[in-house]
Scaffold this motif. Structure first.
Motif, PDB file in Angstrom:
ATOM      1  N   GLY A 283       0.816  -1.214   0.000  1.00 51.44           N
ATOM      2  CA  GLY A 283       0.000   0.000   0.000  1.00 51.44           C
ATOM      3  C   GLY A 283       0.842   1.253   0.000  1.00 51.44           C
ATOM      4  O   GLY A 283       0.484   2.258  -0.635  1.00 51.44           O
ATOM      5  N   ALA A 284       1.982   1.205   0.685  1.00 56.37           N
ATOM      6  CA  ALA A 284       2.855   2.382   0.760  1.00 56.37           C
ATOM      7  C   ALA A 284       3.690   2.567  -0.493  1.00 56.37           C
ATOM      8  O   ALA A 284       4.063   3.687  -0.832  1.00 56.37           O
ATOM      9  CB  ALA A 284       3.771   2.269   1.978  1.00 56.37           C
ATOM     10  N   THR A 285       4.011   1.475  -1.183  1.00 56.62           N
ATOM     11  CA  THR A 285       4.903   1.574  -2.336  1.00 56.62           C
ATOM     12  C   THR A 285       4.184   1.509  -3.674  1.00 56.62           C
ATOM     13  O   THR A 285       4.706   1.991  -4.686  1.00 56.62           O
ATOM     14  CB  THR A 285       5.936   0.427  -2.309  1.00 56.62           C
ATOM     15  OG1 THR A 285       5.242  -0.839  -2.418  1.00 56.62           O
ATOM     16  CG2 THR A 285       6.743   0.441  -1.009  1.00 56.62           C
ATOM     17  N   GLY A 286       3.006   0.902  -3.694  1.00 53.59           N
ATOM     18  CA  GLY A 286       2.303   0.699  -4.956  1.00 53.59           C
ATOM     19  C   GLY A 286       2.984  -0.290  -5.873  1.00 53.59           C
ATOM     20  O   GLY A 286       2.675  -0.366  -7.064  1.00 53.59           O
ATOM     21  N   ALA A 287       3.902  -1.087  -5.321  1.00 50.97           N
ATOM     22  CA  ALA A 287       4.746  -1.942  -6.149  1.00 50.97           C
ATOM     23  C   ALA A 287       4.252  -3.376  -6.220  1.00 50.97           C
ATOM     24  O   ALA A 287       5.039  -4.312  -6.136  1.00 50.97           O
ATOM     25  CB  ALA A 287       6.173  -1.918  -5.612  1.00 50.97           C
ATOM     26  N   GLY A 288       2.945  -3.559  -6.381  1.00 52.50           N
ATOM     27  CA  GLY A 288       2.474  -4.928  -6.468  1.00 52.50           C
ATOM     28  C   GLY A 288       0.973  -5.032  -6.482  1.00 52.50           C
ATOM     29  O   GLY A 288       0.253  -4.029  -6.591  1.00 52.50           O
ATOM     30  N   VAL A 289       0.502  -6.277  -6.363  1.00 52.96           N
ATOM     31  CA  VAL A 289      -0.923  -6.578  -6.429  1.00 52.96           C
ATOM     32  C   VAL A 289      -1.295  -7.436  -5.227  1.00 52.96           C
ATOM     33  O   VAL A 289      -0.632  -8.445  -4.935  1.00 52.96           O
ATOM     34  CB  VAL A 289      -1.283  -7.333  -7.727  1.00 52.96           C
ATOM     35  CG1 VAL A 289      -2.771  -7.668  -7.754  1.00 52.96           C
ATOM     36  CG2 VAL A 289      -0.891  -6.502  -8.946  1.00 52.96           C
ATOM     37  N   LEU A 290      -2.358  -7.057  -4.532  1.00 52.21           N
ATOM     38  CA  LEU A 290      -2.861  -7.810  -3.388  1.00 52.21           C
ATOM     39  C   LEU A 290      -4.206  -8.424  -3.742  1.00 52.21           C
ATOM     40  O   LEU A 290      -5.077  -7.742  -4.285  1.00 52.21           O
ATOM     41  CB  LEU A 290      -3.028  -6.892  -2.178  1.00 52.21           C
ATOM     42  CG  LEU A 290      -1.789  -6.155  -1.680  1.00 52.21           C
ATOM     43  CD1 LEU A 290      -2.164  -5.196  -0.560  1.00 52.21           C
ATOM     44  CD2 LEU A 290      -0.728  -7.135  -1.207  1.00 52.21           C
ATOM     45  N   GLU A 292      -6.952 -12.035  -2.554  1.00 49.79           N
ATOM     46  CA  GLU A 292      -7.174 -13.341  -1.950  1.00 49.79           C
ATOM     47  C   GLU A 292      -6.992 -14.452  -2.981  1.00 49.79           C
ATOM     48  O   GLU A 292      -6.813 -15.611  -2.624  1.00 49.79           O
ATOM     49  CB  GLU A 292      -8.568 -13.408  -1.329  1.00 49.79           C
ATOM     50  CG  GLU A 292      -8.693 -12.644  -0.026  1.00 49.79           C
ATOM     51  CD  GLU A 292      -7.831 -13.232   1.093  1.00 49.79           C
ATOM     52  OE1 GLU A 292      -7.450 -14.423   0.995  1.00 49.79           O
ATOM     53  OE2 GLU A 292      -7.534 -12.512   2.048  1.00 49.79           O
ATOM     54  N   ASP A 293      -7.030 -14.097  -4.244  1.00 55.99           N
ATOM     55  CA  ASP A 293      -6.709 -15.030  -5.324  1.00 55.99           C
ATOM     56  C   ASP A 293      -5.239 -14.808  -5.671  1.00 55.99           C
ATOM     57  O   ASP A 293      -4.899 -13.947  -6.489  1.00 55.99           O
ATOM     58  CB  ASP A 293      -7.604 -14.780  -6.532  1.00 55.99           C
ATOM     59  CG  ASP A 293      -7.398 -15.799  -7.654  1.00 55.99           C
ATOM     60  OD1 ASP A 293      -6.314 -16.427  -7.695  1.00 55.99           O
ATOM     61  OD2 ASP A 293      -8.307 -15.942  -8.488  1.00 55.99           O
ATOM     62  N   LEU A 294      -4.351 -15.592  -5.034  1.00 56.96           N
ATOM     63  CA  LEU A 294      -2.911 -15.345  -5.202  1.00 56.96           C
ATOM     64  C   LEU A 294      -2.460 -15.581  -6.638  1.00 56.96           C
ATOM     65  O   LEU A 294      -1.573 -14.864  -7.135  1.00 56.96           O
ATOM     66  CB  LEU A 294      -2.126 -16.251  -4.243  1.00 56.96           C
ATOM     67  CG  LEU A 294      -0.626 -15.988  -4.147  1.00 56.96           C
ATOM     68  CD1 LEU A 294      -0.344 -14.579  -3.647  1.00 56.96           C
ATOM     69  CD2 LEU A 294       0.044 -17.021  -3.234  1.00 56.96           C
ATOM     70  N   GLY A 295      -3.065 -16.555  -7.313  1.00 59.72           N
ATOM     71  CA  GLY A 295      -2.706 -16.798  -8.706  1.00 59.72           C
ATOM     72  C   GLY A 295      -3.009 -15.598  -9.588  1.00 59.72           C
ATOM     73  O   GLY A 295      -2.194 -15.204 -10.438  1.00 59.72           O
ATOM     74  N   ALA A 296      -4.185 -15.001  -9.389  1.00 57.32           N
ATOM     75  CA  ALA A 296      -4.541 -13.800 -10.159  1.00 57.32           C
ATOM     76  C   ALA A 296      -3.597 -12.655  -9.833  1.00 57.32           C
ATOM     77  O   ALA A 296      -3.201 -11.885 -10.725  1.00 57.32           O
ATOM     78  CB  ALA A 296      -5.987 -13.413  -9.863  1.00 57.32           C
ATOM     79  N   ALA A 297      -3.224 -12.525  -8.554  1.00 51.74           N
ATOM     80  CA  ALA A 297      -2.276 -11.477  -8.163  1.00 51.74           C
ATOM     81  C   ALA A 297      -0.942 -11.669  -8.863  1.00 51.74           C
ATOM     82  O   ALA A 297      -0.310 -10.693  -9.302  1.00 51.74           O
ATOM     83  CB  ALA A 297      -2.095 -11.482  -6.647  1.00 51.74           C
ATOM     84  N   CYS A 298      -0.498 -12.925  -8.993  1.00 48.47           N
ATOM     85  CA  CYS A 298       0.772 -13.195  -9.672  1.00 48.47           C
ATOM     86  C   CYS A 298       0.719 -12.751 -11.136  1.00 48.47           C
ATOM     87  O   CYS A 298       1.650 -12.095 -11.650  1.00 48.47           O
ATOM     88  CB  CYS A 298       1.092 -14.688  -9.604  1.00 48.47           C
ATOM     89  SG  CYS A 298       1.571 -15.304  -7.977  1.00 48.47           S
ATOM     90  N   LEU A 299      -0.359 -13.113 -11.827  1.00 46.88           N
ATOM     91  CA  LEU A 299      -0.467 -12.773 -13.240  1.00 46.88           C
ATOM     92  C   LEU A 299      -0.634 -11.269 -13.441  1.00 46.88           C
ATOM     93  O   LEU A 299      -0.078 -10.688 -14.388  1.00 46.88           O
ATOM     94  CB  LEU A 299      -1.623 -13.537 -13.869  1.00 46.88           C
ATOM     95  CG  LEU A 299      -1.460 -15.073 -13.872  1.00 46.88           C
ATOM     96  CD1 LEU A 299      -2.709 -15.739 -14.433  1.00 46.88           C
ATOM     97  CD2 LEU A 299      -0.221 -15.480 -14.658  1.00 46.88           C
ATOM     98  N   ASP A 300      -1.380 -10.610 -12.554  1.00 43.96           N
ATOM     99  CA  ASP A 300      -1.552  -9.154 -12.664  1.00 43.96           C
ATOM    100  C   ASP A 300      -0.236  -8.433 -12.351  1.00 43.96           C
ATOM    101  O   ASP A 300       0.081  -7.406 -12.968  1.00 43.96           O
ATOM    102  CB  ASP A 300      -2.650  -8.676 -11.716  1.00 43.96           C
ATOM    103  CG  ASP A 300      -4.033  -9.073 -12.192  1.00 43.96           C
ATOM    104  OD1 ASP A 300      -4.170  -9.436 -13.379  1.00 43.96           O
ATOM    105  OD2 ASP A 300      -4.980  -9.034 -11.376  1.00 43.96           O
ATOM    106  N   ALA A 301       0.537  -8.956 -11.382  1.00 43.18           N
ATOM    107  CA  ALA A 301       1.831  -8.357 -11.082  1.00 43.18           C
ATOM    108  C   ALA A 301       2.777  -8.516 -12.265  1.00 43.18           C
ATOM    109  O   ALA A 301       3.562  -7.610 -12.570  1.00 43.18           O
ATOM    110  CB  ALA A 301       2.428  -8.999  -9.827  1.00 43.18           C
ATOM    111  N   LEU A 302       2.702  -9.648 -12.937  1.00 45.79           N
ATOM    112  CA  LEU A 302       3.534  -9.863 -14.130  1.00 45.79           C
ATOM    113  C   LEU A 302       3.216  -8.825 -15.199  1.00 45.79           C
ATOM    114  O   LEU A 302       4.122  -8.307 -15.871  1.00 45.79           O
ATOM    115  CB  LEU A 302       3.300 -11.281 -14.665  1.00 45.79           C
ATOM    116  CG  LEU A 302       4.099 -11.685 -15.898  1.00 45.79           C
ATOM    117  CD1 LEU A 302       5.590 -11.694 -15.598  1.00 45.79           C
ATOM    118  CD2 LEU A 302       3.645 -13.071 -16.384  1.00 45.79           C
ATOM    119  N   LYS A 303       1.929  -8.494 -15.359  1.00 43.78           N
ATOM    120  CA  LYS A 303       1.534  -7.486 -16.349  1.00 43.78           C
ATOM    121  C   LYS A 303       2.069  -6.101 -15.986  1.00 43.78           C
ATOM    122  O   LYS A 303       2.272  -5.265 -16.868  1.00 43.78           O
ATOM    123  CB  LYS A 303       0.007  -7.431 -16.451  1.00 43.78           C
ATOM    124  CG  LYS A 303      -0.630  -8.690 -17.024  1.00 43.78           C
ATOM    125  CD  LYS A 303      -2.147  -8.594 -16.974  1.00 43.78           C
ATOM    126  CE  LYS A 303      -2.809  -9.887 -17.417  1.00 43.78           C
ATOM    127  NZ  LYS A 303      -4.294  -9.829 -17.290  1.00 43.78           N
TER     128      LYS A 303
END
Length: 341
Positions: A283-290, A292-303
């Protein structure tokens, strides 16, 4: 020169966030003119902690710890952990009427509950009594502060962390020789890290785990398609970060996660659950995706692609961490009383 005594049950040769934080604080406070003494299990006979043998438990007595602290003639005492040494140091301070500060690093109630059927309320009750005797208790994030306050903890102050930007930084030419994209997880390979939530995901490329711990053999057998690189440190660890595409943080119990800052410093976007620790850092860095669906977070972070560490980490420095620590230090007694003790 004023003597600062830091009492900790976690110290070298352990490799974890507590030890790294206290090492930086020792060095920075020494540079600021304090005479820093670390009181740790290395000063005593010790035995390995059950289920966590890397941690040594000091074998000593409250009277011996009290005498050792008095001999040091400290101006300030900080009790960093709630293990045997921390408990005995706290008892010594209360017996002598010395003021002290503490810090909350680890969700021991959840970790203990993961292994044994110990009610969270019982363990948190012990921790509340332990920390509420201090003048100030340092906690890693605003979410942890709010959770502990709701459980009756008092005198809490947020104590941020830093990252060594000279070691952890983007390296665009690193090739780990693995199919891309590379989803990386770094940390202790243990039940509380929730690694199966990551390793069971259906992701393209490579799932890479860097670290060692009691669950390593089991997870290697269960997830033969994942790559387990073992424990890495220093420049070698930095290369693993720099050569990956997404950092995955599946833990639900970490209070901060220094590995998050290390990953971001190397330009990696982070995928994590929306829980305290990761929620505060991302939240402080904006450097990722949070999610409850960790798989979706992984793919969105990759994008997202690579992140800019200069922009994301401007508020996370070890100097700022030391500023907060120094700001809460409380003299234990008037100087003449210290000498008489």
């Amino acid at each position: 020169m004023k003597r600062l005594v830091i009492v900790t049950d976690a110290w070298h040769p352990q490799v974890n966030g507590v030890v790294r934080t206290l090492t930086h604080i020792r060095d920075l406070m020494s540079a600021r003119g304090y005479a820093v003494t670390i009181v740790s299990p290395s000063d005593y006979r010790s035995v390995p902690c059950p289920t966590y043998p890397e941690i040594r438990l000091a074998l000593t007595s409250p009277a011996a710890v009290r005498a050792a602290l008095a001999k040091l003639q400290p101006a300030y005492i900080h009790i960093a952990t709630e293990g045997p040494l921390g408990i005995m140091a706290r008892r010594a301070c209360l017996k002598k009427g010395w003021q002290f500060t503490t810090s909350f690093h680890t969700r021991f109630p959840e970790y203990l509950h993961e292994r044994f059927p110990v009610p969270l309320s019982l363990t948190y009750g012990f921790l509340r009594r332990f920390h509420n005797a201090a003048e100030c208790s340092l906690v890693p994030t605003p979410s942890i502060r709010d959770e502990l306050a709701a459980r009756g903890f008092t005198n809490l102050k947020v104590w941020t962390r830093g990252v060594d930007r000279s070691l952890f930084h983007p390296q665009p030419d690193v090739d780990l020789g693995l199919p891309r994209p590379i989803f990386l997880c770094v940390g202790r390979v243990a039940p509380e890290k929730n690694l199966s939530a990551f390793l069971s995901l259906d992701l393209p490329g490579t799932k890479l785990v860097v670290g060692d711990g009691p669950s390593l053999g089991e997870l290697k057998a269960r997830y033969p398609d994942a790559v387990f690189a073992g424990k890495k440190e220093g420049g070698e660890l930095a290369r693993y970060y720099a050569g990956s595409d997404v950092f995955v943080f599946p833990s639900r119990t970490d209070t901060f996660g220094l590995v998050l800052l290390e990953a971001i410093a190397c330009g990696l976007p982070v995928a994590a659950y929306p829980v305290p620790g990761s929620r505060d850092v991302i939240g402080a860095t904006g450097a990722g995706v949070l999610s409850e669906d960790l798989g979706a977070a992984c793919l969105d972070a990759l994008k997202m692609g690579r992140v800019d560490p200069d922009k994301a980490l401007e508020d996370f420095t070890w100097e700022h961490c030391a500023d907060i620590f120094q700001g809460v230090l409380t003299p234990i007694l008037a100087s003449e009383e210290v000498e008489a003790a």
